[in-house]
Enzyme design. Structure first.
Site, PDB file in Angstrom:
ATOM      1  N   CYS A   2       0.864  -1.193   0.000  1.00 58.65           N
ATOM      2  CA  CYS A   2       0.000   0.000   0.000  1.00 58.65           C
ATOM      3  C   CYS A   2       0.896   1.237   0.000  1.00 58.65           C
ATOM      4  O   CYS A   2       2.114   1.140   0.041  1.00 58.65           O
ATOM      5  CB  CYS A   2      -0.851   0.017   1.265  1.00 58.65           C
ATOM      6  SG  CYS A   2      -1.774  -1.501   1.533  1.00 58.65           S
ATOM      7  N   ARG A  27       1.005   2.123  -5.974  1.00 52.91           N
ATOM      8  CA  ARG A  27       1.226   1.130  -4.911  1.00 52.91           C
ATOM      9  C   ARG A  27      -0.054   0.404  -4.527  1.00 52.91           C
ATOM     10  O   ARG A  27      -0.037  -0.492  -3.691  1.00 52.91           O
ATOM     11  CB  ARG A  27       1.826   1.817  -3.683  1.00 52.91           C
ATOM     12  CG  ARG A  27       3.161   2.494  -3.950  1.00 52.91           C
ATOM     13  CD  ARG A  27       3.709   3.168  -2.711  1.00 52.91           C
ATOM     14  NE  ARG A  27       3.965   2.193  -1.676  1.00 52.91           N
ATOM     15  CZ  ARG A  27       5.084   1.468  -1.600  1.00 52.91           C
ATOM     16  NH1 ARG A  27       6.017   1.617  -2.516  1.00 52.91           N
ATOM     17  NH2 ARG A  27       5.270   0.593  -0.652  1.00 52.91           N
ATOM     18  N   TRP A  75      -3.697  -1.721  -1.303  1.00 53.15           N
ATOM     19  CA  TRP A  75      -3.699  -2.962  -2.070  1.00 53.15           C
ATOM     20  C   TRP A  75      -4.077  -4.033  -1.039  1.00 53.15           C
ATOM     21  O   TRP A  75      -3.278  -4.355  -0.151  1.00 53.15           O
ATOM     22  CB  TRP A  75      -2.341  -3.242  -2.683  1.00 53.15           C
ATOM     23  CG  TRP A  75      -2.236  -4.621  -3.230  1.00 53.15           C
ATOM     24  CD1 TRP A  75      -1.631  -5.701  -2.649  1.00 53.15           C
ATOM     25  CD2 TRP A  75      -2.813  -5.121  -4.435  1.00 53.15           C
ATOM     26  NE1 TRP A  75      -1.787  -6.822  -3.424  1.00 53.15           N
ATOM     27  CE2 TRP A  75      -2.502  -6.496  -4.525  1.00 53.15           C
ATOM     28  CE3 TRP A  75      -3.551  -4.534  -5.448  1.00 53.15           C
ATOM     29  CZ2 TRP A  75      -2.914  -7.291  -5.590  1.00 53.15           C
ATOM     30  CZ3 TRP A  75      -3.963  -5.337  -6.516  1.00 53.15           C
ATOM     31  CH2 TRP A  75      -3.646  -6.680  -6.578  1.00 53.15           C
ATOM     32  N   ASN A  99       1.104   0.225   6.077  1.00 49.73           N
ATOM     33  CA  ASN A  99       1.499  -0.595   4.932  1.00 49.73           C
ATOM     34  C   ASN A  99       2.299  -1.754   5.503  1.00 49.73           C
ATOM     35  O   ASN A  99       3.173  -1.576   6.339  1.00 49.73           O
ATOM     36  CB  ASN A  99       2.359   0.193   3.942  1.00 49.73           C
ATOM     37  CG  ASN A  99       2.890  -0.713   2.835  1.00 49.73           C
ATOM     38  OD1 ASN A  99       2.227  -1.653   2.427  1.00 49.73           O
ATOM     39  ND2 ASN A  99       4.117  -0.460   2.393  1.00 49.73           N
ATOM     40  N   GLY A 100       1.997  -2.996   5.037  1.00 48.87           N
ATOM     41  CA  GLY A 100       2.750  -4.162   5.523  1.00 48.87           C
ATOM     42  C   GLY A 100       1.770  -5.280   5.887  1.00 48.87           C
ATOM     43  O   GLY A 100       0.574  -5.188   5.647  1.00 48.87           O
ATOM     44  N   GLU A 479      17.591 -20.545 -13.131  1.00 48.69           N
ATOM     45  CA  GLU A 479      17.476 -19.084 -13.289  1.00 48.69           C
ATOM     46  C   GLU A 479      18.583 -18.398 -12.489  1.00 48.69           C
ATOM     47  O   GLU A 479      19.226 -17.458 -12.968  1.00 48.69           O
ATOM     48  CB  GLU A 479      16.098 -18.612 -12.847  1.00 48.69           C
ATOM     49  CG  GLU A 479      15.923 -17.099 -12.745  1.00 48.69           C
ATOM     50  CD  GLU A 479      16.176 -16.348 -14.049  1.00 48.69           C
ATOM     51  OE1 GLU A 479      16.243 -16.992 -15.122  1.00 48.69           O
ATOM     52  OE2 GLU A 479      16.334 -15.114 -13.996  1.00 48.69           O
ATOM     53  N   LYS A 483      21.372 -15.909 -14.125  1.00 45.50           N
ATOM     54  CA  LYS A 483      21.605 -14.555 -13.597  1.00 45.50           C
ATOM     55  C   LYS A 483      23.074 -14.356 -13.272  1.00 45.50           C
ATOM     56  O   LYS A 483      23.679 -13.364 -13.614  1.00 45.50           O
ATOM     57  CB  LYS A 483      20.766 -14.333 -12.317  1.00 45.50           C
ATOM     58  CG  LYS A 483      19.323 -14.062 -12.541  1.00 45.50           C
ATOM     59  CD  LYS A 483      19.043 -12.617 -12.870  1.00 45.50           C
ATOM     60  CE  LYS A 483      18.558 -12.353 -14.266  1.00 45.50           C
ATOM     61  NZ  LYS A 483      17.873 -13.276 -15.059  1.00 45.50           N
ATOM     62  N   GLU A 486      25.467 -14.454 -16.476  1.00 49.98           N
ATOM     63  CA  GLU A 486      25.293 -13.428 -17.513  1.00 49.98           C
ATOM     64  C   GLU A 486      25.781 -12.056 -17.057  1.00 49.98           C
ATOM     65  O   GLU A 486      26.042 -11.199 -17.895  1.00 49.98           O
ATOM     66  CB  GLU A 486      23.842 -13.360 -17.989  1.00 49.98           C
ATOM     67  CG  GLU A 486      22.839 -12.838 -16.985  1.00 49.98           C
ATOM     68  CD  GLU A 486      21.443 -12.713 -17.603  1.00 49.98           C
ATOM     69  OE1 GLU A 486      21.321 -12.424 -18.796  1.00 49.98           O
ATOM     70  OE2 GLU A 486      20.470 -12.928 -16.866  1.00 49.98           O
ATOM     71  N   HIS A 502      23.911 -38.521 -11.537  1.00 48.99           N
ATOM     72  CA  HIS A 502      24.075 -39.048 -12.912  1.00 48.99           C
ATOM     73  C   HIS A 502      25.222 -38.363 -13.647  1.00 48.99           C
ATOM     74  O   HIS A 502      25.266 -38.363 -14.877  1.00 48.99           O
ATOM     75  CB  HIS A 502      22.761 -38.883 -13.683  1.00 48.99           C
ATOM     76  CG  HIS A 502      21.624 -39.617 -13.054  1.00 48.99           C
ATOM     77  ND1 HIS A 502      21.535 -40.995 -13.023  1.00 48.99           N
ATOM     78  CD2 HIS A 502      20.567 -39.163 -12.327  1.00 48.99           C
ATOM     79  CE1 HIS A 502      20.459 -41.363 -12.358  1.00 48.99           C
ATOM     80  NE2 HIS A 502      19.843 -40.274 -11.925  1.00 48.99           N
ATOM     81  N   LYS A 599      19.261  -6.715 -24.784  1.00 51.55           N
ATOM     82  CA  LYS A 599      18.008  -6.837 -24.039  1.00 51.55           C
ATOM     83  C   LYS A 599      16.972  -7.599 -24.865  1.00 51.55           C
ATOM     84  O   LYS A 599      16.101  -8.247 -24.328  1.00 51.55           O
ATOM     85  CB  LYS A 599      17.472  -5.449 -23.663  1.00 51.55           C
ATOM     86  CG  LYS A 599      16.265  -5.457 -22.746  1.00 51.55           C
ATOM     87  CD  LYS A 599      16.560  -6.135 -21.425  1.00 51.55           C
ATOM     88  CE  LYS A 599      15.321  -6.310 -20.570  1.00 51.55           C
ATOM     89  NZ  LYS A 599      15.571  -7.195 -19.415  1.00 51.55           N
TER      90      LYS A 599
HETATM   91  C1  AGP Z   1      17.365 -12.663 -18.969  1.00 55.94           C
HETATM   92  O1  AGP Z   1      18.106 -12.380 -17.789  1.00 55.94           O
HETATM   93  C2  AGP Z   1      18.277 -12.944 -20.080  1.00 55.94           C
HETATM   94  N1  AGP Z   1      18.948 -11.704 -20.352  1.00 55.94           N
HETATM   95  C3  AGP Z   1      17.739 -13.602 -21.337  1.00 55.94           C
HETATM   96  O2  AGP Z   1      17.896 -14.968 -21.123  1.00 55.94           O
HETATM   97  C4  AGP Z   1      16.262 -13.365 -21.739  1.00 55.94           C
HETATM   98  O3  AGP Z   1      15.412 -13.925 -20.780  1.00 55.94           O
HETATM   99  C5  AGP Z   1      16.009 -14.099 -23.071  1.00 55.94           C
HETATM  100  O4  AGP Z   1      16.830 -13.523 -24.053  1.00 55.94           O
HETATM  101  C6  AGP Z   1      14.554 -14.049 -23.528  1.00 55.94           C
HETATM  102  O5  AGP Z   1      14.203 -12.714 -23.756  1.00 55.94           O
HETATM  103  P1  AGP Z   1      12.645 -12.370 -23.903  1.00 55.94           P
HETATM  104  O6  AGP Z   1      12.012 -12.696 -22.602  1.00 55.94           O
HETATM  105  O7  AGP Z   1      12.592 -10.924 -24.234  1.00 55.94           O
HETATM  106  O8  AGP Z   1      12.085 -13.234 -24.997  1.00 55.94           O
END
Ligand code: AGP
Length: 604
Positions: A2, A27, A75, A99-100, A479, A483, A486, A502, A599
């Site tokens: 909130c 919010r 919210w 809020n909380g 994931e 992170k 990359e 395995h 991106k």
């Molecule tokens: C996310 O941290 C990465 N930079 C990359 O794997 C990204 O998720 C992937 O290129 C897919 O992009 P999109 O979600 O725009 O399709």
């Protein structure tokens, strides 16, 4: 999550508080209210359900005496989004906004009812109003009453409290949830976020946790909640060039976007909850006709990991079978999906060539296609039969953070949408999803940054980092590995915990670090045996999770609060994102634009 505002000064307070609320509308938006001293010297409370514009109508130009006033935009987490549950809440002369989430509100409510308290709302906030009122009757002083009333309260809170017998005074305090102080000539502000009062001042001070701020037009003082000891006030001028304004007080967009996760959840949920947050509606899907016989998620990178979580969630609540395919592989194979299947592309940018190619294949083979994307008007929205927008807002950092949180929010919504509404598990899961923005914000507000720093240094000192997990923790593990590699450029990999034996376990030796998210309690014993196997071979393990139900299990390296529904996925994701971010910051890399990456990958 909130938004609250407290004002103490000589301006007409209703106009100030209403304008501040309009800058906090992101919010929350299901109800709002203000409290101010009226011409008779009493506190008037005006509240309205729905958007802020409804409150402005209800106020009909009301004006208050100069002095103190508070406001709230909600919210809903405890109690439906109705006017009765809207803030401010009152008990006797005490009026407050919050809020909380108060984690032990049931026990506190029972105790107060036992003492004869009569409740007028379903909220955890009203519990605080009655406790502070009870303390005020004993102490006769607002500051002492707030300190006493909050003892024994567990959970997260940002509060602004007024008392009818102390006109002009305002007490603010926080724990977990954010609260920022603003200082101008003869007036003071306490708000959930800086934009609320930026029009009037750029001199700000984040209120430290468990420190009371006592505000009045005459001045401001701070003291510790625990013992009343004075605390110095240190304000700073926020430098606001355009890019800095974008980043706020964060060093990188990625860091800011991690902390925007709660907002991304709220905005992604907007318009998709009906009947007082008891039903999921996805009107975008109605044109597709009956539910699919099968779902095929196609995606890349982080979006693929969101699809893996979506499979587990949807298959938990519905008979629909779900496949998850890496788009670049899927698009070159025959699509053997059932008649009536939906192919759902997940893409933050909506421009990823492989994902678009996979959807084109599906369309050519006669399947209905859906796009889940963060960018309205992107290619995926034009090339699918329906679009479900995540509303994380523009994500500048190349490493996806808040968009991933929004994607998980959307696949969680899909699981509830395809689930049976009358099932208690579905209802409980929906309630947990509705509470998750506040829980994630409270968690982020109390994250121990020195613990993150220690883990980040351990990562950088390790020769190799392995992430493992089972169930929901497997997508989190891969994931987390993505992170890390990359943005730090360090080698890291992720495996299902059951796959270690395995082959990958051959990698384990002294100097190898294993990171294990433990947000999915369903396979915790199996995950703990993986961890013991690793430690037996000289590996070091960092676990991220709530305490184990088995008291013989060691405490997690990075503890999470007890998870509610699947919200542990959000909390563990935030830790993995902060871990990667902190490690990358220590390497001096360009965190927002890591090398070799873009991106949006519009090439194959
Ligand atoms: C996310 O941290 C990465 N930079 C990359 O794997 C990204 O998720 C992937 O290129 C897919 O992009 P999109 O979600 O725009 O399709």
């Amino acid at each position: 999550m909130c938004g609250i505002i407290g004002y103490a000064g000589s301006r007409e307070p209703v106009g100030v508080v209403s304008e501040a609320l309009s800058r906090l509308e992101y919010r929350g938006y299901d109800s709002s209210g203000v409290a101010f001293f009226d011409k008779k010297g009493s506190i008037s409370v005006v509240r309205a359900s729905g958007k802020l514009s409804r409150l402005v109508e209800a106020l009909q130009g009301a004006t208050g005496l100069p002095g103190a006033a508070i406001g709230h935009i909600r919210w809903a987490t405890h109690g439906a989004p109705t006017e009765e549950n809207a803030h401010p809440h009152r008990s006797g002369p005490i009026v407050l906004v919050h809020n909380g989430i108060i984690e032990n509100e049931r026990a506190l409510r029972r105790e107060l009812i036992g003492e004869g308290c009569v409740f007028s709302s379903e909220t955890d906030t009203e519990v605080l109003a009655h406790r502070i009122h009870r303390a005020y009757r004993e102490e006769g002083d607002l500051q002492a009453a707030v300190r006493k009333g909050l003892s024994g309260v567990e959970g997260s809170y940002a509060l602004a409290v007024m008392c009818e017998e102390s006109p002009g005074q305002l007490v603010a305090v926080r724990k977990g949830a954010p609260l920022i102080l603003g200082e101008a000539e003869g007036e003071f502000f306490a708000a959930s976020d800086i934009p609320a009062f930026l029009k009037w001042t750029r001199r700000v001070m984040p209120l430290p946790p468990e420190v009371l701020a006592i505000l009045s037009p005459e001045g401001l003082s701070l003291c510790r909640l625990e013992d009343g000891q004075p605390v110095p006030a240190v304000f700073e001028e926020v430098p606001w060039d355009p890019v800095q304004a974008e980043k706020g007080h964060y060093r990188h967009f990625m860091e800011k976007e991690i902390f925007e996760g709660p907002r991304a959840i709220i905005d992604t949920l907007e318009g998709r909850l009906a009947e007082e947050n008891s039903r999921v509606i996805l009107p975008e899907l109605l044109r597709l006709g009956p539910n699919p016989t099968e779902i095929v998620f196609v995606a890349c990178g982080t979006s693929y990991h969101a699809g893996l979580l979506g499979r587990l969630m949807i298959e938990s609540f519905s008979p629909i079978s779900v496949r998850v395919e890496i788009a670049s592989e899927f698009r070159y194979r025959p699509l053997r999906a059932r008649k009536g299947a939906w192919v759902i592309g997940i893409s933050q940018s909506g421009e990823t060539a492989d994902t678009l190619g996979a959807l084109e294949l599906a369309r050519k083979e006669g399947y209905l296609t859906v796009g889940i994307t963060n960018v309205g008007g992107s290619s995926i929205t034009r090339e699918t039969d329906a679009t479900l927008l995540t509303r994380a807002g523009p994500e500048i950092g190349v490493a996806s953070t808040k968009a991933f949180i929004a994607q998980v929010t959307l696949v969680w919504l899909l699981a509830l949408y395809f689930g049976r509404r009358e099932s208690p598990e579905v209802r409980e899961s929906l309630a947990a999803l509705v509470r998750s923005p506040a829980r994630l914000e409270g968690f982020l507000g109390s994250v121990d940054s020195s613990a993150i720093e220690r883990m980040a240094r351990q990562v950088l000192d390790s020769r190799f980092v392995i992430f493992i997990g089972r169930g929901m923790d497997y997508p989190l593990a891969i994931e987390g590995a993505l992170k890390l590699k990359e943005i730090t450029y360090r080698p890291a990999d992720g495996y299902p915990g059951g796959e270690l034996k395995h082959g990958p376990i051959a990698l384990v030796e002294r100097g190898v670090l294993v990171v294990a998210p433990l947000a999915d309690s369903s396979l915790r014993p199996k995950e703990m045996s993986n961890i013991r196997e690793i430690e037996a071979r000289g590996g070091t393990v960092l676990t991220i999770g709530p305490a184990s139900p088995d008291p013989s299990d060691p405490s997690p390296s990075f503890p999470l609060p007890a998870c509610q529904g699947w919200d542990g996925v959000f909390l563990a994701s935030a830790v993995l994102q902060l871990l990667a971010y902190r490690a990358a910051s220590l390497t001096g890399n360009d965190v927002d634009q890591p090398r070799n990456l873009a991106k949006s990958v519009t090439v194959e």
